[in-house]
Design an enzyme around this catalytic site. Structure first.
Site, PDB file in Angstrom:
ATOM      1  CB  THR A   7       2.672  -2.152  11.078  1.00 54.03           C
ATOM      2  OG1 THR A   7       1.418  -2.677  10.595  1.00 54.03           O
ATOM      3  CG2 THR A   7       2.461  -0.784  11.718  1.00 54.03           C
ATOM      4  CG  HIS A  59      10.040 -27.648  11.102  1.00 52.84           C
ATOM      5  ND1 HIS A  59       9.784 -27.066  12.322  1.00 52.84           N
ATOM      6  CD2 HIS A  59      11.362 -27.993  11.114  1.00 52.84           C
ATOM      7  CE1 HIS A  59      10.904 -27.033  13.034  1.00 52.84           C
ATOM      8  NE2 HIS A  59      11.867 -27.591  12.323  1.00 52.84           N
ATOM      9  CG  HIS A 106      11.631 -23.810  12.176  1.00 49.03           C
ATOM     10  ND1 HIS A 106      11.733 -23.677  13.552  1.00 49.03           N
ATOM     11  CD2 HIS A 106      12.781 -24.415  11.769  1.00 49.03           C
ATOM     12  CE1 HIS A 106      12.886 -24.186  13.952  1.00 49.03           C
ATOM     13  NE2 HIS A 106      13.547 -24.629  12.888  1.00 49.03           N
ATOM     14  CB  CYS A 126       0.916  -2.434   4.834  1.00 51.42           C
ATOM     15  SG  CYS A 126       0.841  -3.468   6.306  1.00 51.42           S
ATOM     16  CG  ASP A 164      -0.328   0.178   2.536  1.00 53.40           C
ATOM     17  OD1 ASP A 164       0.912   0.285   2.595  1.00 53.40           O
ATOM     18  OD2 ASP A 164      -1.062   0.261   3.543  1.00 53.40           O
TER      19      ASP A 164
END
Ligand code: RB5
Length: 149
Positions: free
Chosen positions: A66, A132, A97, A64, A7
């Site tokens: 954060t 995993h 993992h 974005c 964004d």
């Protein structure tokens, strides 16, 4: 091919990562956004995540402000394992993992060099499989339990 999207909060970092990936000779498709105008991150999260889900892209990168909104949105798409990472250890673990097929970064959290280091670490790491994979299978089963598709 890697698909990358952001964004407005991730635009500057996306531009830097496009250059970094081209320097690494990685084929990149830029899904936008392409201007500073305010846009809604779920629209770009959806584009990138669906492209990875469909197999049109091998991997995706989302940015974005954060990274939080993009990771929430991308992880709604079946088969997507989107990992929000902020340091090199997390970037390595996201592949080794979690076999993350989408890497998520915060444009207002990371500087350009750090973001390139995180993407490079993720690309250069290898999924370990074994126990995993069994855990990822449980995530897939959980996804299927609530899927209406
Ligand atoms: C947009 O201002 C901001 O909310 C967005 O970039 C992101 O940080 C959301 O999680």
């Amino acid at each position: 091919m890697i698909i990358i999207g952001s964004d407005h909060g991730g635009l500057a970092l996306k531009t830097a990562l496009n250059s970094y990936l081209k320097r690494r000779n990685v084929m990149v498709h830029d899904a936008g956004t392409c201007s500073d105008a305010s846009v809604d991150y779920p629209d770009f999260g959806q584009k990138v995540a669906e492209s990875v889900m469909n197999g049109d892209a091998d991997l995706g990168i989302l940015i974005c402000g954060t990274g939080i909104g993009m990771s929430i949105a991308a992880n709604k798409v079946p088969g997507i394992r989107a990992a929000l990472v902020t340091d090199v250890f997390m970037a390595r673990m996201a592949k080794e993992h979690n076999n993350a097929n989408v890497l998520v970064l915060g444009g207002r959290v990371l500087d350009e060099q750090k973001a390139c280091d995180l993407v490079g670490t993720w690309l250069d790491s290898t999924f370990e499989g074994g126990r995993h994979q069994a855990r990822l299978d449980k995530i897939t089963a959980l996804e299927k339990k609530y899927s209406t598709l």
